[in-house]
Design a protein around this motif. Sequence first.
Motif, PDB file in Angstrom:
ATOM      1  N   MET A 281       1.093 -19.250 -26.456  1.00  0.00           N
ATOM      2  CA  MET A 281       0.475 -18.805 -27.707  1.00  0.00           C
ATOM      3  C   MET A 281       0.005 -19.986 -28.553  1.00  0.00           C
ATOM      4  O   MET A 281      -0.910 -19.843 -29.370  1.00  0.00           O
ATOM      5  N   SER A 282       0.616 -21.152 -28.331  1.00  0.00           N
ATOM      6  CA  SER A 282       0.221 -22.327 -29.122  1.00  0.00           C
ATOM      7  C   SER A 282      -1.160 -22.843 -28.732  1.00  0.00           C
ATOM      8  O   SER A 282      -1.802 -23.545 -29.504  1.00  0.00           O
ATOM      9  N   VAL A 283      -1.624 -22.514 -27.532  1.00  0.00           N
ATOM     10  CA  VAL A 283      -2.948 -23.017 -27.115  1.00  0.00           C
ATOM     11  C   VAL A 283      -4.035 -21.942 -27.079  1.00  0.00           C
ATOM     12  O   VAL A 283      -5.216 -22.256 -26.941  1.00  0.00           O
ATOM     13  N   SER A 284      -3.633 -20.676 -27.175  1.00  0.00           N
ATOM     14  CA  SER A 284      -4.661 -19.624 -27.108  1.00  0.00           C
ATOM     15  C   SER A 284      -4.374 -18.469 -28.050  1.00  0.00           C
ATOM     16  O   SER A 284      -3.285 -17.890 -28.007  1.00  0.00           O
ATOM     17  N   PRO A 285      -5.358 -18.126 -28.883  1.00  0.00           N
ATOM     18  CA  PRO A 285      -5.228 -16.927 -29.712  1.00  0.00           C
ATOM     19  C   PRO A 285      -5.742 -15.695 -28.966  1.00  0.00           C
ATOM     20  O   PRO A 285      -5.806 -14.608 -29.534  1.00  0.00           O
ATOM     21  N   ASN A 286      -6.085 -15.873 -27.695  1.00  0.00           N
ATOM     22  CA  ASN A 286      -6.728 -14.791 -26.954  1.00  0.00           C
ATOM     23  C   ASN A 286      -5.874 -14.231 -25.814  1.00  0.00           C
ATOM     24  O   ASN A 286      -6.381 -13.853 -24.769  1.00  0.00           O
ATOM     25  N   ILE A 287      -4.568 -14.240 -26.042  1.00  0.00           N
ATOM     26  CA  ILE A 287      -3.676 -13.593 -25.079  1.00  0.00           C
ATOM     27  C   ILE A 287      -3.640 -12.111 -25.453  1.00  0.00           C
ATOM     28  O   ILE A 287      -3.231 -11.749 -26.554  1.00  0.00           O
ATOM     29  N   HIS A 288      -4.104 -11.265 -24.557  1.00  0.00           N
ATOM     30  CA  HIS A 288      -4.223  -9.840 -24.875  1.00  0.00           C
ATOM     31  C   HIS A 288      -2.990  -9.041 -24.487  1.00  0.00           C
ATOM     32  O   HIS A 288      -2.559  -8.154 -25.212  1.00  0.00           O
ATOM     33  N   VAL A 289      -2.439  -9.349 -23.309  1.00  0.00           N
ATOM     34  CA  VAL A 289      -1.269  -8.614 -22.806  1.00  0.00           C
ATOM     35  C   VAL A 289      -0.272  -9.606 -22.224  1.00  0.00           C
ATOM     36  O   VAL A 289      -0.672 -10.557 -21.539  1.00  0.00           O
ATOM     37  N   LEU A 290       0.994  -9.381 -22.484  1.00  0.00           N
ATOM     38  CA  LEU A 290       2.080 -10.100 -21.810  1.00  0.00           C
ATOM     39  C   LEU A 290       3.065  -9.046 -21.320  1.00  0.00           C
ATOM     40  O   LEU A 290       3.381  -8.109 -22.047  1.00  0.00           O
TER      41      LEU A 290
ATOM     42  N   ARG B 271      -0.460 -19.196 -11.895  1.00  0.00           N
ATOM     43  CA  ARG B 271      -1.848 -19.196 -11.438  1.00  0.00           C
ATOM     44  C   ARG B 271      -2.534 -17.850 -11.715  1.00  0.00           C
ATOM     45  O   ARG B 271      -1.869 -16.860 -12.003  1.00  0.00           O
ATOM     46  N   ILE B 272      -3.867 -17.891 -11.645  1.00  0.00           N
ATOM     47  CA  ILE B 272      -4.630 -16.649 -11.806  1.00  0.00           C
ATOM     48  C   ILE B 272      -4.494 -15.845 -10.513  1.00  0.00           C
ATOM     49  O   ILE B 272      -4.692 -16.379  -9.421  1.00  0.00           O
ATOM     50  N   ILE B 273      -4.157 -14.570 -10.655  1.00  0.00           N
ATOM     51  CA  ILE B 273      -4.015 -13.732  -9.455  1.00  0.00           C
ATOM     52  C   ILE B 273      -5.053 -12.612  -9.397  1.00  0.00           C
ATOM     53  O   ILE B 273      -5.083 -11.852  -8.435  1.00  0.00           O
ATOM     54  N   GLY B 274      -5.876 -12.489 -10.430  1.00  0.00           N
ATOM     55  CA  GLY B 274      -6.863 -11.413 -10.392  1.00  0.00           C
ATOM     56  C   GLY B 274      -7.619 -11.305 -11.693  1.00  0.00           C
ATOM     57  O   GLY B 274      -7.512 -12.178 -12.562  1.00  0.00           O
TER      58      GLY B 274
ATOM     59  N   VAL C  80      -4.389 -22.282 -20.776  1.00  0.00           N
ATOM     60  CA  VAL C  80      -3.099 -21.588 -20.816  1.00  0.00           C
ATOM     61  C   VAL C  80      -2.282 -21.946 -19.570  1.00  0.00           C
ATOM     62  O   VAL C  80      -1.088 -22.264 -19.659  1.00  0.00           O
ATOM     63  N   ILE C  81      -2.938 -21.956 -18.418  1.00  0.00           N
ATOM     64  CA  ILE C  81      -2.213 -22.310 -17.194  1.00  0.00           C
ATOM     65  C   ILE C  81      -1.730 -23.759 -17.245  1.00  0.00           C
ATOM     66  O   ILE C  81      -0.608 -24.069 -16.826  1.00  0.00           O
ATOM     67  N   SER C  82      -2.550 -24.636 -17.797  1.00  0.00           N
ATOM     68  CA  SER C  82      -2.131 -26.040 -17.916  1.00  0.00           C
ATOM     69  C   SER C  82      -0.839 -26.173 -18.686  1.00  0.00           C
ATOM     70  O   SER C  82       0.093 -26.867 -18.257  1.00  0.00           O
ATOM     71  N   ILE C  83      -0.764 -25.507 -19.835  1.00  0.00           N
ATOM     72  CA  ILE C  83       0.459 -25.659 -20.632  1.00  0.00           C
ATOM     73  C   ILE C  83       1.634 -24.918 -19.981  1.00  0.00           C
ATOM     74  O   ILE C  83       2.782 -25.375 -20.065  1.00  0.00           O
TER      75      ILE C  83
ATOM     76  N   ILE D 102      -5.519 -12.498 -20.284  1.00  0.00           N
ATOM     77  CA  ILE D 102      -6.099 -13.289 -21.366  1.00  0.00           C
ATOM     78  C   ILE D 102      -7.600 -13.464 -21.159  1.00  0.00           C
ATOM     79  O   ILE D 102      -8.115 -13.301 -20.054  1.00  0.00           O
ATOM     80  N   ALA D 103      -8.285 -13.786 -22.253  1.00  0.00           N
ATOM     81  CA  ALA D 103      -9.721 -14.048 -22.172  1.00  0.00           C
ATOM     82  C   ALA D 103      -9.946 -15.141 -21.130  1.00  0.00           C
ATOM     83  O   ALA D 103      -9.247 -16.157 -21.114  1.00  0.00           O
TER      84      ALA D 103
END
Lengths: 351, 351
Positions: A223-232, A314-317, A300-303, A292-293
């Motif tokens: 959340m510290s690097v992205s305001p565009n997290i839609h679902v967790l 990693r991105i899975i889809g 986001v993955i980096s952090i 996320i957007a």
Amino acid sequence: MSNPDINGAYCPVPLPHNDQIVLGHGSGGKMAADLISKIFLPAFDNPALRAGDDGAVLDVPGGQIAVSVDSHVVSPLFFPGSDIGHLAVCGTVNDVAMMGARPLYLTAGFILEEGLTLDTLIRIVSSMKAAANEAGVQIVCGDTKVVQRGKGDGLYITTTGLGIIPPGISISGTLAKPGDAVILSGPIGDHGISVLAARGELGFETDIQSDSAPLNHLVAAMMSVSPNIHVLRDPTRGGVATTLNEIAAQSQVGIILNESDIQVRPAVAAVCEMLGFDPLYIANEGKLLAIIAKEDASKVISIMKETKYGEEARIIGEVTTNPRNRVLLKTEIGSTRVVDVLMGEMLPRIC
Amino acid sequence: MSNPDINGAYCPVPLPHNDQIVLGHGSGGKMAADLISKIFLPAFDNPALRAGDDGAVLDVPGGQIAVSVDSHVVSPLFFPGSDIGHLAVCGTVNDVAMMGARPLYLTAGFILEEGLTLDTLIRIVSSMKAAANEAGVQIVCGDTKVVQRGKGDGLYITTTGLGIIPPGISISGTLAKPGDAVILSGPIGDHGISVLAARGELGFETDIQSDSAPLNHLVAAMMSVSPNIHVLRDPTRGGVATTLNEIAAQSQVGIILNESDIQVRPAVAAVCEMLGFDPLYIANEGKLLAIIAKEDASKVISIMKETKYGEEARIIGEVTTNPRNRVLLKTEIGSTRVVDVLMGEMLPRIC
């Protein structure tokens, strides 16, 4: 709301009234969803419950808090990498964190079976303390009941978590948007298989450890690097398959997964292969799914990779417009198959 | 804090490590207090827990909230005047109200035994709905687990309640002051005896009904006429005797009761007489004890009498400087005796 049934409860659809509870009702899959939609939701109907997330967002003076509850009945009480106490803290901390909240406080209700040794209780309480310390939460009130021998199974622990939702944050299963990236924080299936192994039901030894872990610091970093997290969401009972189906239904979107990007440890894959289990349905207790957007995915993955529990993110889809309410899997051999929610109960009492 | 024991847990005093949990540990009396002070408190130590009230006061942005948790394991599930669902809502609503908070939200964790009929579940959920409606609280999130036959007893329900503490309000077991009046809202012992009767253990029929009721509206009425309510507590497990002993210890005061002012319904008194029970130790689920500045006592009792659950309120004693940490009873025949906390377990699983 619909007609009261003969018992005065509200049932939107007729229920077979002599039916009984079976283990599948506790699966987190289709039967559990039926129980919620046919019995609990009609009776307790309110906006927080209707949202269908892992917890509730509540208005209090000065802002919003998130609350979530989980009863823990895992058997055996101890298993490689974790135990019921650790799980009871992590499971609830994670549900609160998945709402974008900062978990602060837990309550704990203990149901002890007569004959439980104090040694066992002390080990479990010690484990809860360690998990709470790692998560940075306080266990602020508790209750203890004792039932006679044969009316329990050692102990059950129900935890409720409370957290503060930072102003402006809105994270919910309803907010997935076509084009979003689907991120998974690491390999799946470790928890369910470790519990199964600890029961001695495999017939052979494995070194698979539960992934039970508090994910709130991972979420805070994201959340510290992205305001565009839609679902967790943490894919616990019912696994990644069921969790993503819930999100697809809540958000009225499709989700397409790439099988080759979903990591399963070789030992877990081997057990699943042997028993005919699909790892997509096996419970995890230290993994999260994030939607996320797309433009924020790489940062986001980096952090995530810099934190203890996100090293293998990693991105899975991706989220799609169609097929609405469906999860599809592009398999490694190039075909596409529908991934449905869990039906019945594959592994009872894994959390 | 003290030395870690061999298991890594913190024990301020040595515990007999091969000891086992017995029913008395769930009594709400001396053994339950030992479990808390020797196992839970040292591990989870924090100011909210240390306060020793029925719930915790938590700081959140914009003010303070009260939370409380109770696991409900009453047997049988249904008994005259109430059932486990009604009790699970009222018990937790009351614990929150006893902190001077306005209860707003509940969470509910269900542990269902395989084989429970859906009919039974629906009746209980319906009862929870009715109690929540009367109290004006919402059940905002829930969880359901299922355990195998013989690992539960129908169902167990753990509820956590949340309420808002109005600014400036401070009500706690630590705040009783010498000179304060001790008020009891009505006759005692109905709940415990009604559950005992429902088990068929009396060997005869009675018409005693549980007093299970949400007391938050009664508390709100009391608070509307007096800013000098120091302590509120519902005398559940362990009864009036144990609850007042806890308050005496928390506030470091004495409490002197007048036996003739403590009401017991004739049917309850008859059962107690026959079984050798002292009604002062029998659980109530719809009564409260209030300790308030003497000058406000009459106006508080007046408004209590106007509410549904306070019609029979009266002063039953007073707070004194000595004997510190003790509760004394002036008997109807003029003698004075010490009233101690409940030892062991008189009536297991009454809530």
